[in-house]
Design a protein around this motif. Sequence first.
Motif, PDB file in Angstrom:
ATOM      1  N   LEU A 156       0.829  -1.213   0.000  1.00  0.00           N
ATOM      2  CA  LEU A 156       0.000   0.000   0.000  1.00  0.00           C
ATOM      3  C   LEU A 156       0.861   1.260   0.000  1.00  0.00           C
ATOM      4  CD1 LEU A 156      -2.759  -1.050   2.584  1.00  0.00           C
ATOM      5  CD2 LEU A 156      -3.087  -0.711   0.124  1.00  0.00           C
ATOM      6  N   TYR A 177     -13.390   0.570  -2.429  1.00  0.00           N
ATOM      7  CA  TYR A 177     -13.226   1.521  -3.538  1.00  0.00           C
ATOM      8  C   TYR A 177     -14.581   1.921  -4.118  1.00  0.00           C
ATOM      9  CZ  TYR A 177     -11.829   3.476  -8.034  1.00  0.00           C
ATOM     10  OH  TYR A 177     -11.678   4.306  -9.112  1.00  0.00           O
ATOM     11  N   ASN A 224      -6.526   6.357  -0.808  1.00  0.00           N
ATOM     12  CA  ASN A 224      -7.898   6.115  -0.357  1.00  0.00           C
ATOM     13  C   ASN A 224      -7.871   5.500   1.044  1.00  0.00           C
ATOM     14  OD1 ASN A 224     -10.517   4.869   0.060  1.00  0.00           O
ATOM     15  ND2 ASN A 224     -10.903   5.165  -2.118  1.00  0.00           N
ATOM     16  N   TYR A 239      -7.329   1.583   2.268  1.00  0.00           N
ATOM     17  CA  TYR A 239      -6.158   1.311   3.107  1.00  0.00           C
ATOM     18  C   TYR A 239      -6.560   0.535   4.372  1.00  0.00           C
ATOM     19  CZ  TYR A 239      -1.330   2.602   4.367  1.00  0.00           C
ATOM     20  OH  TYR A 239       0.005   2.590   4.661  1.00  0.00           O
ATOM     21  N   VAL A 244      -1.199   4.308  -2.131  1.00  0.00           N
ATOM     22  CA  VAL A 244      -2.664   4.301  -2.031  1.00  0.00           C
ATOM     23  C   VAL A 244      -3.112   5.417  -1.090  1.00  0.00           C
ATOM     24  CG1 VAL A 244      -4.683   2.966  -1.309  1.00  0.00           C
ATOM     25  CG2 VAL A 244      -2.795   1.835  -2.490  1.00  0.00           C
TER      26      VAL A 244
END
Length: 455
Positions: free
Chosen positions: A376, A440, A383, A387, A381
């Motif tokens: 990650l 997501y 978001n 995460y 990442v």
Amino acid sequence: TKQKSLIMRNPPIVRQEHKSCKRGIFMNKKKEAVVLGFALFAMFFGAGNLIFPPSLGIAMGKDWFLAGIGFLLTGVGLPLFGVLAFTKVGRLENFSIKISSRFNTLYCTALILVIGPLFAIPRTGSTTFEMGVLPLFPNTDPFLLSILSSVLFFGATYLIVIKESKLTDIIGKFITPVLLIILAAIAFFGITGDIGTAVDKHVTGVFTQGFVNGYQTMDALASVLFGVIIIKGLEGKGITEEKEQRYFLTGAAFIAAAGLGLIYFSLMFLGSKISGAGTFETTSSALYLAEVTLGSAGKILFGICVAAACFTTAVGLVAISSAWFSRLTRIRYNVWAVIICVFSGLMALGGVDFIIKLSIPVLCILYPVTIILILLNIFGVKNILVYRVATYTTLIAITFEVGAQTFGLTGISEFLKIIPLADVGFIWIMPCILGMIIAYVITQIRNGAKQKAEK
């Protein structure tokens, strides 16, 4: 105007100087990357890197290569990814901060405990006794000798830690080259000589066993701390841009990976060759290889070098652990050093195999979470929901599996096998991927609704 005319009159010379300058900068960068690569290799290189590969080769026999690929992923690839992840986070305190500050503190504390007083530090003491002390005094009572060895080892560790002596640096600079020379000799005589033939052990889940065995090096967990050290070192040299840091770390990663990978595969291959010679304890397999290739003197020298390497590792880990816990509590650094040395000394009396047995459930939980956090961070990442969900689903899935296996809950273990990849030891992968997709989609729906509301 005069400068411009001079440049126009002599363009070839100017271009040549420019190319020479660029070439010099490039050569300096390559040199720095090589130096950093050797430094990174030295950080990862320890007793655990020597005792587990031959043991895996013995256990796998003819299937050593496939197991070696799995071992390489977690024993080499993952630690190097862990270092690279720090080009994104920069500080240990930011490694999992996107989940929450409390989770980050708990995770980092678990990390320090595992590579500190719970497992890694006691293992240095046990390995020193089994490989460096016991072979020198074979006729002495092993239990009394282990007590004396533990007291002296951790007493000396404490004295070095509080005095910040340069003794460990001196030992480290001397021991690592000597160990590499001995390993090269063992590999040469083992490969060219007739030390045995690999046998078929009829092992199932070969790749998975190699993958999980790589956890025991604990290098991926340590890489989180090494990342901090290397990034600070680069910043101290004025290398602060993420692109440049990644260049140096990537170059260093290839060098360190090549060195570690070569050692691992050589030792696993040699372990497979003696797989028909009988059963060995974890440390005795490496000593046996040293003896059959270099003789009794080689075995003793190898054991002493490993013991010295363990000592430098113990000093570093005690210092890191003491510093961390003194930050979390009101207890002073020196007091924590005493507590950690005493506790580690008592744990070391159980022996290497005892410590390994205790560490397996903890590592099987902590490693998958670390893998997810490293990935990650590397992919940046942003978001938060993705995460968090990725980390928590991994943690929950692997905890259920390890708990069921540890406490013998066969019904739950069989039920969990309905999850894809669970039967090959990767129960956490599909829940993690599915959780990330759902997180997501939820985020996109929320953002869409928010935009409509603003309009």
